[in-house]
Design a protein around this motif. Sequence first.
Motif, PDB file in Angstrom:
ATOM      1  N   THR A 150      35.871  37.455  48.811  1.00  0.00           N
ATOM      2  CA  THR A 150      34.472  37.832  49.061  1.00  0.00           C
ATOM      3  C   THR A 150      33.567  37.347  47.914  1.00  0.00           C
ATOM      4  OG1 THR A 150      34.640  39.971  47.935  1.00  0.00           O
ATOM      5  CG2 THR A 150      35.228  39.926  50.276  1.00  0.00           C
ATOM      6  N   ASP A 151      34.153  36.775  46.860  1.00  0.00           N
ATOM      7  CA  ASP A 151      33.373  36.334  45.694  1.00  0.00           C
ATOM      8  C   ASP A 151      33.156  34.822  45.759  1.00  0.00           C
ATOM      9  OD1 ASP A 151      32.248  35.740  43.265  1.00  0.00           O
ATOM     10  OD2 ASP A 151      34.005  36.300  42.064  1.00  0.00           O
ATOM     11  N   VAL A 198      41.845  37.999  34.814  1.00  0.00           N
ATOM     12  CA  VAL A 198      42.287  38.629  36.059  1.00  0.00           C
ATOM     13  C   VAL A 198      42.300  40.136  35.831  1.00  0.00           C
ATOM     14  CG1 VAL A 198      44.325  38.990  37.498  1.00  0.00           C
ATOM     15  CG2 VAL A 198      43.506  36.678  37.072  1.00  0.00           C
ATOM     16  N   ASP A 199      41.745  40.890  36.786  1.00  0.00           N
ATOM     17  CA  ASP A 199      41.534  42.326  36.554  1.00  0.00           C
ATOM     18  C   ASP A 199      42.742  43.183  36.953  1.00  0.00           C
ATOM     19  OD1 ASP A 199      41.439  42.246  39.291  1.00  0.00           O
ATOM     20  OD2 ASP A 199      39.362  42.918  39.480  1.00  0.00           O
ATOM     21  N   GLY A 200      43.931  42.686  36.710  1.00  0.00           N
ATOM     22  CA  GLY A 200      45.133  43.475  36.969  1.00  0.00           C
ATOM     23  C   GLY A 200      46.281  42.958  36.128  1.00  0.00           C
ATOM     24  N   GLY A 201      47.353  43.753  36.057  1.00  0.00           N
ATOM     25  CA  GLY A 201      48.524  43.335  35.303  1.00  0.00           C
ATOM     26  C   GLY A 201      49.542  44.450  35.258  1.00  0.00           C
ATOM     27  N   PRO A 202      50.814  44.109  34.965  1.00  0.00           N
ATOM     28  CA  PRO A 202      51.886  45.102  35.030  1.00  0.00           C
ATOM     29  C   PRO A 202      51.692  46.291  34.102  1.00  0.00           C
ATOM     30  CG  PRO A 202      52.711  42.968  34.240  1.00  0.00           C
ATOM     31  CD  PRO A 202      51.295  42.767  34.654  1.00  0.00           C
ATOM     32  N   ARG A 212      38.318  36.965  37.838  1.00  0.00           N
ATOM     33  CA  ARG A 212      36.896  37.252  37.595  1.00  0.00           C
ATOM     34  C   ARG A 212      36.350  36.235  36.600  1.00  0.00           C
ATOM     35  NH1 ARG A 212      36.521  39.968  42.025  1.00  0.00           N
ATOM     36  NH2 ARG A 212      38.002  41.699  42.126  1.00  0.00           N
ATOM     37  N   MET A 213      35.178  35.693  36.884  1.00  0.00           N
ATOM     38  CA  MET A 213      34.644  34.671  35.977  1.00  0.00           C
ATOM     39  C   MET A 213      33.127  34.731  35.924  1.00  0.00           C
ATOM     40  SD  MET A 213      35.290  30.563  35.846  1.00  0.00           S
ATOM     41  CE  MET A 213      34.713  30.164  37.482  1.00  0.00           C
TER      42      MET A 213
END
Length: 323
Positions: A150-151, A198-202, A212-213
């Motif tokens: 959607t971005d 990136v807005d996630g990670g383990p 995201r940029m």
Amino acid sequence: MLRSVVTGVGAALPPDIVTNDDLAKFVDTSDAWIVERTGIHARHRAAADMPTSDLATSAARQALAVAGRSAADVDLIIIATTTPDLTFPATAAIVQRKLGAPVGIAFDVQAVCSGFVYAMAVADNFIVRGMAKCALVIGAETMTRLMDWTDRGTCVLFGDGAGAVVLEPMSGEGTTADRGILGFALRADGTKQDLLYVDGGPSTTGTVGKLRMQGNQVFRHAVVNISEAVIAAAEQAGITLSQVDWFIPHQANQRILDGVARRLGINADRVISTVAEHANTSAASIPLALACGVADGRIKPGQMLLMEAMGGGLTWGAVVLRL
Ligand code: UT7
């Protein structure tokens, strides 16, 4: 002295092609905007059942065949990727298994779009220390997995693919006439994380996350940072930019390629550009562009190459080598 020489190059692209018009069907964009602002016309997209390791394995097989080597010869595999199959094991270990390569050294390098440049520098150190005789350095990505569809500011920019080189030790005279890696410059500035991540990670969200940029901010840093690294790598190699036959940039945006070339006084006809057909494949973009230039006969053995990239981190860097 030992030099790390590229003896084979390979590439792999997933068969599915997504055009700008395809994207315009579900996101508020247009072919005209994407072409004008980025130079991108299309990108390849890996099907859901095609992991990064499949692309990497296929590019590696091609590079080994060109080098006249088999999987049995490989003693070092380094994969530059930001889209591994799994959080662990390293995609390099998965590719080792898929190739049927013997027990050796295998690990991933994470420097996002600069990953291939970083991985070449790491592999060079193994080779010049006599720790590897046949190294595979692979840039492989399924960046489309990280898109927020959607971005429109990001989802139109990225694609999937892989490129690989075989690096082998050869003795050189210690001059710029030697084949092999002659110099590099590596940089990172972690204070610029918010511009591209990136807005996630383990260990934070427990999810993979989405890219995201702040595109125009990244753009602003790209031309300046890349130019500085190119000059530093050339100085370390002991060459001038006029001695470079081919510039092989990270393929993020045609306007960045043009901006760096203008700033450094490099003619466009010495720059390999694949951004129109591949879009930004992160760590895969340089070896993919190299493979294209070799396959179409522009890049020839003995020529001086300069590869450069900038990406999330921020990280950036450049490597000089004679093919
Ligand atoms: O590989 C890692 C490094 N990454 C990069 O190097 C990427 C660097 N950045 C870029 O390539 C460019 O900044 C972009 C291509 C991401 C954006 O181009 P820009 O010329 O910097 O545009 P902008 O971000 O300043 O946006 C201009 C306008 C905005 O509209 P308003 O606010 O002026 O009304 C955006 O909303 O363009 C709009 N826009 C779009 N319009 C149509 C942004 N994306 C799109 C789109 N289609 N896909």
